[in-house]
Design an enzyme around this catalytic site. Sequence first.
Site, mmCIF file in Angstrom:
data_model
loop_
_atom_site.group_PDB
_atom_site.id
_atom_site.type_symbol
_atom_site.label_atom_id
_atom_site.label_comp_id
_atom_site.label_asym_id
_atom_site.label_seq_id
_atom_site.Cartn_x
_atom_site.Cartn_y
_atom_site.Cartn_z
ATOM 1 N N ASN A 142 0.897 -1.090 0.326
ATOM 2 C CA ASN A 142 -0.040 0.127 0.309
ATOM 3 C C ASN A 142 0.800 1.556 -0.328
ATOM 4 O O ASN A 142 0.241 2.122 0.092
ATOM 5 C CB ASN A 142 -1.254 0.547 1.268
ATOM 6 N N GLY A 163 5.990 5.657 3.862
ATOM 7 C CA GLY A 163 5.138 4.636 3.688
ATOM 8 C C GLY A 163 4.564 3.245 4.703
ATOM 9 O O GLY A 163 4.685 2.455 5.534
ATOM 10 N N ASP A 330 -7.375 18.421 17.131
ATOM 11 C CA ASP A 330 -6.411 19.028 17.426
ATOM 12 C C ASP A 330 -7.479 20.835 16.443
ATOM 13 O O ASP A 330 -7.837 21.158 16.580
ATOM 14 C CB ASP A 330 -6.836 19.267 14.914
ATOM 15 N N GLU A 359 -5.502 20.376 21.941
ATOM 16 C CA GLU A 359 -4.741 20.907 21.835
ATOM 17 C C GLU A 359 -4.777 22.565 21.449
ATOM 18 O O GLU A 359 -5.877 23.364 20.882
ATOM 19 C CB GLU A 359 -4.279 20.622 20.261
#
Length: 615
Positions: A142, A163, A330, A359
């Site tokens: 993937n 990756g 976030d 956050e």
Amino acid sequence: MKRLFLLLTFCFFLFASHAQIPALERVEPMFWWTGMVNPKLQLLVHGNKIADYQVQLKYAGVTLEKVNKVENPNYLFLDLLIDKNAQPGKFDIIFSQKGKKTLRYVYELKQQDNAIKAQGVTDKDLIYLIMPDRFSNGDTTNDRIAGMKDQTLNRDSMYYRHGGDLQGIINHLGYLKNLGVTAIWLTPEIENDMSHASYHGYAATDLYKIDPRYGTNKLYKEYVEKCHALGIKVIKDVVPNHIGSEGWMMQDLPFKDWLHQWKNYTNTNYRDQPLMDIHASAADRKSQLDGWFVPSMPDVNQDNPYVQNYYIQNYIWWIEYAGIDGFRIDTYPYNDPQFMANWAKAINAQFPNFTLFGETFVQTVAEQAFYTEGNTVNRGFDTHLQGVTDYALNAAIYEALNGKDGWDNGVNRLYETLSQDFLYKDATRNSIFLDDHDVSRFYSVVGEDFDKYKEGIGILLTMRGIPELYYGTEILMKNFDAPDGLVREDFKGGWANDSVNKFTAQGRTDSENIAFNYVKTLANFRKTSSALQTGKLMQFVPENNIYVYFRYDAQQTIMIIVNGNDTLKTLQTQRFSERTDGFTKAMNVITKENIPDINSILLPKHSTTILELEK
């Protein structure tokens, strides 16, 4: 920037006649559950001129209350009422139009899963923060996905994809368990089909889909289950404030005010103060809340009731589907305050033990407390946000490690910061940390001084709050965040062709093994220490740049001594009798050394001495 914004706006006005989408492209949420606390469900339906179709459904316990047509004819919003007695099963939602082929979507109501989920994350836990692309590549098939915009794969570039994936994390759950980790926070795993820097995850392009380069929705669910089987909780990083500019919805917005639109491109001012400043201008407040985070991250309009339903349902869907235990939110200060309060209430109504921490990249305790639950600072309403990322305490720890003794400096800063915990409803819900993906690595900030490294780790794992460890901190990963890609390097050993494997003792240097074992020893002690997990905190005014605090309960008393000096010191302990009375000796938690007399304690330079007191 302005040209980009105008192009996006222009594309919006052309969508109805030029959208090349299937007749029925998607229904979200794709499925739901019976017996949910809120019986109402609003389905987003997207397809080519789907608003021209009549909608019907027939299923016992499910009522189609209203079909909402909006500005864009490629959308319908269906209001469903699901009776408390509705049974799990499948039914057709039928879209019909004279002279057109009838469209069907098979909708499913599932049985709620009674497996362990939504446990919440508390001060009993140790969080380990991972950037999935940079931790371990467990599935090379993937690495590149045909059709996705970002086809880069170059580990030599800090902004290309490397990756790492979910399978890589699954492969190393044993490493984390051994280290003493009890919760994992991944930076966002959902699809980021952006042309550039898609690795970080904060520009979502599909809120219901795990990024294919990390795995699948099914694999994510399996990852959560495997974590739970090991006694590890799962935190999902969510971004309700903005989306990615190249996502499917940005190509075909439901209506203009799904986003905050401006005549000219307007960035947020990145200031949290206008929201709390009683002297602030309305323009500054609007810029803070409605301005775009960056041009590639459009700001979502959380005043829009359709947006509100979509986001509340999306996050409830992920909790119920995958069984996660908490959200890290976030860019919390840039969200609409009332929406976020309603969002939190809706989540905790369905999942009472679920944890939410935001956050808040701010400077002071008061600013942080402003965002937390309880209306403790006269904000005027309850945010229902249980905790924040404690940047004020982070700065205070660094001052204790690197600063010189002074009235407001050195370890005194740490003492003063904690003395303001009265501003919170419950400071133990805050996430405390030494570093994360947005700041310089801890080992670099302390000048690669190993004494200060251990001193800081000692504070982190004995302090009030929920400690978080950034991946690689336990093996002395370093670098400064200029640019931020430098603090997001790969964990060596996570790729098959790596020359060394830092997941093993054999692959680590002597210094790295000492660091790893220090963290492991203290983290695993903390897992069995009631005082360090949930005990009270008592601190004493520092003297001579030595700071003493205690974590204690009815079962256990831990004495922590922070020597902020560059020299060896001897501490006389008589003035701490309020907590030491009844105790005569101690055991050093790290070295296991027995201390036969606690009246006088020798302190190494720049150290955190952790003693379990004994009678």
